[in-house]
Design an enzyme around this catalytic site. Sequence first.
Site, PDB file in Angstrom:
ATOM      1  CE  LYS A  58      78.236  10.708  30.027  1.00  8.50           C
ATOM      2  NZ  LYS A  58      77.995  11.706  31.075  1.00  8.50           N
ATOM      3  CG  ASP A  69      82.534  13.636  34.385  1.00 11.83           C
ATOM      4  OD1 ASP A  69      82.799  13.322  33.206  1.00 11.83           O
ATOM      5  OD2 ASP A  69      81.377  13.808  34.786  1.00 11.83           O
ATOM      6  CD  GLN A 111      74.984  12.674  33.096  1.00 12.03           C
ATOM      7  OE1 GLN A 111      75.845  11.824  32.882  1.00 12.03           O
ATOM      8  NE2 GLN A 111      74.851  13.749  32.343  1.00 12.03           N
TER       9      GLN A 111
END
Length: 287
Positions: free
Chosen positions: A52, A119, A96
């Site tokens: 990412k 997200d 994460q």
Amino acid sequence: MTTTINGTSIAQRIRSQVAEEVATAARSGRIPGLATILVGDDPASAVYVAAKRRAIKEAGMRDFHRFLPQHATQDDVAAVIDELAADPQVSGILLQLPLPRQLDADALIDRIPVTKDVDGLTTASAGLLARGERGLRPCTPSGVIELLDAEEVPLKGARVAVVGWGELVGKPLTHLLLRRGATVTVAHEFTTDLAAVTRPADIVVVATGVRGLIGPEHVRPGAVVIDVGIHRTPSGLSGDVRSAELDGIAGRITPVPGGVGPMTIAMLMVNTLRAAQWGAEREAVVF
């Protein structure tokens, strides 16, 4: 003949478009920035975060990364989230997952401002999605929609079977499909006859985490099959679908790897750019 959907190519096209928009924004001094937070020493998470960060930097965005040790406390992680939330250079924040066991992931995710929730996992983001209001959508479900659009698969009026009712894919994808006019049926662990749900469908999307769950008995000839699963095996990566058995049955199918996976990172870049653009809109409002 079954056509393989090239998610890598579609994702690269999206990434190039994002890079062009970032370059335009940079000329006016507004460069989007993504903050990734990695807690602990999970090898897979480290690989995902590295990918990412690499994509963000390739697009010309700012990379803000924070690493916390395995023994980090709830307060430690919360403090980092709050610091990044207050930083005007940070357009988006990504925590994460999974987190170490001592941490409450839901509480920490909900500390992320909805305007920086790239997200799309906060309670507020889920609410905006359910109501059909503007917001940042979860990356993988958004990537599935982009794949279908790129392949010119009609969604309005289509019969779609979503196999899996998880918070990351199944639930948000169902909302996105309904908003596009699809007729959606959801199968989950309590579904007694899975084939009865999937066989009538024009599109079957599988996100269960169960390797090889879907085979020829579940798919009608000509259907589009989207495999969101990914499993590491001694012979390589595989998905939730027994792809080889569907050759000549499915009309189109996503491979593993090279299907949905690349789209997830591409949509993360889209979300980071959108978060920056929407932030600029809010700053331009005069009260």
